[in-house]
Scaffold this motif. Structure first.
Motif, PDB file in Angstrom:
ATOM      1  N   TRP A 219       0.028  10.464   8.633  1.00 53.03           N
ATOM      2  CA  TRP A 219      -1.140  10.647   7.766  1.00 53.03           C
ATOM      3  C   TRP A 219      -0.836  10.210   6.335  1.00 53.03           C
ATOM      4  O   TRP A 219      -1.652   9.573   5.684  1.00 53.03           O
ATOM      5  CB  TRP A 219      -1.537  12.121   7.818  1.00 53.03           C
ATOM      6  N   LEU A 220       0.385  10.541   5.861  1.00 53.22           N
ATOM      7  CA  LEU A 220       0.777  10.167   4.508  1.00 53.22           C
ATOM      8  C   LEU A 220       0.928   8.654   4.371  1.00 53.22           C
ATOM      9  O   LEU A 220       0.529   8.070   3.355  1.00 53.22           O
ATOM     10  CB  LEU A 220       2.087  10.876   4.136  1.00 53.22           C
ATOM     11  N   ILE A 221       1.491   8.001   5.404  1.00 52.78           N
ATOM     12  CA  ILE A 221       1.666   6.548   5.349  1.00 52.78           C
ATOM     13  C   ILE A 221       0.315   5.845   5.376  1.00 52.78           C
ATOM     14  O   ILE A 221       0.080   4.869   4.650  1.00 52.78           O
ATOM     15  CB  ILE A 221       2.552   6.081   6.525  1.00 52.78           C
ATOM     16  N   THR A 222      -0.593   6.329   6.231  1.00 47.88           N
ATOM     17  CA  THR A 222      -1.901   5.681   6.381  1.00 47.88           C
ATOM     18  C   THR A 222      -2.796   5.890   5.150  1.00 47.88           C
ATOM     19  O   THR A 222      -3.436   4.946   4.662  1.00 47.88           O
ATOM     20  CB  THR A 222      -2.616   6.227   7.630  1.00 47.88           C
ATOM     21  N   TYR A 223      -2.816   7.118   4.675  1.00 48.29           N
ATOM     22  CA  TYR A 223      -3.751   7.448   3.583  1.00 48.29           C
ATOM     23  C   TYR A 223      -3.058   7.654   2.240  1.00 48.29           C
ATOM     24  O   TYR A 223      -3.694   8.103   1.287  1.00 48.29           O
ATOM     25  CB  TYR A 223      -4.523   8.721   3.944  1.00 48.29           C
ATOM     26  N   GLY A 224      -1.754   7.331   2.182  1.00 51.77           N
ATOM     27  CA  GLY A 224      -1.010   7.529   0.946  1.00 51.77           C
ATOM     28  C   GLY A 224      -1.635   6.890  -0.282  1.00 51.77           C
ATOM     29  O   GLY A 224      -1.801   7.554  -1.321  1.00 51.77           O
ATOM     30  N   PRO A 225      -1.989   5.585  -0.209  1.00 47.96           N
ATOM     31  CA  PRO A 225      -2.605   4.953  -1.392  1.00 47.96           C
ATOM     32  C   PRO A 225      -3.903   5.634  -1.829  1.00 47.96           C
ATOM     33  O   PRO A 225      -4.152   5.784  -3.030  1.00 47.96           O
ATOM     34  CB  PRO A 225      -2.869   3.516  -0.921  1.00 47.96           C
ATOM     35  N   PHE A 226      -4.707   6.062  -0.836  1.00 44.04           N
ATOM     36  CA  PHE A 226      -5.958   6.741  -1.185  1.00 44.04           C
ATOM     37  C   PHE A 226      -5.689   8.113  -1.800  1.00 44.04           C
ATOM     38  O   PHE A 226      -6.379   8.544  -2.725  1.00 44.04           O
ATOM     39  CB  PHE A 226      -6.831   6.883   0.064  1.00 44.04           C
ATOM     40  N   ILE A 227      -4.653   8.787  -1.263  1.00 45.94           N
ATOM     41  CA  ILE A 227      -4.278  10.088  -1.823  1.00 45.94           C
ATOM     42  C   ILE A 227      -3.811   9.927  -3.265  1.00 45.94           C
ATOM     43  O   ILE A 227      -4.197  10.696  -4.157  1.00 45.94           O
ATOM     44  CB  ILE A 227      -3.173  10.745  -0.967  1.00 45.94           C
ATOM     45  N   LEU A 231      -5.549  11.501  -6.488  1.00 41.51           N
ATOM     46  CA  LEU A 231      -4.849  12.380  -7.423  1.00 41.51           C
ATOM     47  C   LEU A 231      -4.994  11.900  -8.860  1.00 41.51           C
ATOM     48  O   LEU A 231      -5.170  12.703  -9.784  1.00 41.51           O
ATOM     49  CB  LEU A 231      -3.368  12.475  -7.045  1.00 41.51           C
ATOM     50  N   LEU A 232      -4.913  10.578  -9.062  1.00 37.45           N
ATOM     51  CA  LEU A 232      -5.071  10.032 -10.411  1.00 37.45           C
ATOM     52  C   LEU A 232      -6.468  10.290 -10.957  1.00 37.45           C
ATOM     53  O   LEU A 232      -6.635  10.705 -12.115  1.00 37.45           O
ATOM     54  CB  LEU A 232      -4.773   8.535 -10.407  1.00 37.45           C
ATOM     55  N   VAL A 233      -7.470  10.038 -10.095  1.00 35.40           N
ATOM     56  CA  VAL A 233      -8.858  10.278 -10.530  1.00 35.40           C
ATOM     57  C   VAL A 233      -9.080  11.768 -10.797  1.00 35.40           C
ATOM     58  O   VAL A 233      -9.699  12.154 -11.796  1.00 35.40           O
ATOM     59  CB  VAL A 233      -9.850   9.761  -9.469  1.00 35.40           C
TER      60      VAL A 233
END
Length: 405
Positions: A219-227, A231-233
């Protein structure tokens, strides 16, 4: 066309000050004379020809070190008997930093033009805080400017020392948290996927803990960039919300309700309030005005609100100790008792300074205790998270060994 600040007298001998726009100093003199005034002094004011913001935009920001030097030197010059105009003229001439020189020039010209020093300093809120301006205003009103400036210098020095200790105490726990997060992300994104491919080749059903960790890794590898983007937003909007009054108060209430941390924050506010109030009362500033200024020094809106209610009670004739007793978080019963005794003996200023020194020592001890507790707690959390990941990878190994046997 340049701007010239002038000081002059009218036909009745009354002092007048202002600025005029002219091509040359001679033309400025002619303009002043044409207004029926007799010039006493006329000087070109470059700062009036451009907005105050240019001090920060073109030549950089005036450092706090420059402000501290300005405060200390102005206090010494006024204490030596120099007039405020002459002292400011010396400071602007001796300034080596371009931004500071421009700001001191603007302050000098405005004071020469008839403004009070406090009103002039309000034009630079990022350089001179509301507490600084309030103390200067009190000094101007009471006629003890050099004393107040010296006290501001001492106060700022002690404040910087206290803040430095707080920052130093937080360095190691912050570093531990960053390292723990980095190690955990590395395990989940680099280490776990390689083991997952090995386990998949055997086709055995993995233990529940291993499946949870593997799923979390995928889940972290797949959605890491979105996470990460989320977090930044989220951090951006959270920071904007915290700049609002509602957001700031919500965070303050949360931190004050946190065990130990809330106590440390309350003690930090008590130290600042007591030192400022004792300094002002000792300088001869009226109690109500001192309370209003010291309230600004607390740095916590939630706690300063309670002091605001106390100020209203003091204005109605209530004793200071009784007015402050409604907030036991900021003013413990022992502090209230000491303030009550100090009021009766007429030693309020000395007792408040002594209280600030005592509780500063107590605050330093509390900070060390907080860090001492935070370090093993963070190590325990880091060990538990990393240990869970490692154990989840070892469990299938024992299963595979049994299958091979």
């Amino acid at each position: 066309m340049a701007s010239f600040a002038y000081v002059a007298v009218d036909k009745q001998g009354r002092r007048a000050a202002g600025t005029v726009a002219a091509e040359t100093r001679a033309a400025a003199i002619d303009t002043v004379v044409g207004q029926g005034l007799s010039p006493v002094s006329i000087a070109e004011s470059h700062a009036h020809a451009k907005p105050a913001g240019s001090i920060f935009g073109r030549k950089g920001k005036v450092s706090q070190r420059s402000v501290e030097a300005f405060t200390r030197e102005l206090s010494n010059l006024l204490g030596a008997g120099l007039s405020i105009s002459r002292a400011l003229a010396l400071l602007k001439r001796e300034a080596s930093n371009p931004a500071a020189k421009e700001m001191w020039t603007k302050i000098h010209d405005d004071v020469i033009g008839g403004k009070s020093l406090a009103d002039t300093l309000t034009q630079f809120p990022t350089t001179f805080s509301t507490v600084y301006v309030a103390m200067v205003r009190a000094g101007e009103t009471g006629g003890f400017m050099h004393v107040v400036l010296q006290q501001i210098s001492d106060f700022r020095q002690r404040e910087q020392d206290l803040k430095s200790r707080v920052k130093s105490a937080m360095i190691y726990p912050t570093a531990l948290a960053v390292v723990a997060s980095g190690v955990l992300i590395f395990l989940l994104t680099f280490f776990i996927p390689r083991f997952s491919r090995i386990f998949a080749q055997f086709g055995e059903k993995l233990p529940l803990l291993t499946r949870i960790v593997v799923a979390l890794s995928g889940w972290l590898i797949t959605y890491g960039p979105f996470i990460g983007a989320g977090l930044l937003v989220g951090a951006f909007f959270l920071r904007r919300w915290l700049t609002t009054d509602a957001g700031r108060r919500a965070l303050e209430r949360l931190l004050l309700a946190t065990p130990l941390l809330g106590t440390v924050m309350a003690r930090f506010a008590l130290v600042r309030f007591s030192r400022m109030l004792g300094t002002l009362v000792g300088a001869g500033v009226p109690l109500v005005m001192s309370l209003k200024t010291a309230r600004e020094a607390i740095g916590n809106q939630t706690l300063s609100d309670t002091v605001g209610h106390a100020i209203e009670q003091v204005q109605r004739g209530t004793a200071l100790s009784k007015a402050l007793s409604n907030n036991p978080r900021l003013f413990p019963p022992s502090v209230i008792e000491m303030i009550a005794v100090a009021e009766e003996t007429g030693r309020l200023d000395k007792e408040l300074i002594r209280l600030s020194q005592t509780y500063e020592t107590d605050l330093d001890r509390s900070l060390r205790m907080l860090v001492a507790l935070a370090e093993p707690l963070l190590l325990l959390i880091m060990a538990a998270l990393i240990g869970t990941v490692v154990v989840s990878m070892l469990l299938p190994v024992f299963t595979l060994q049994d299958m091979i046997n």
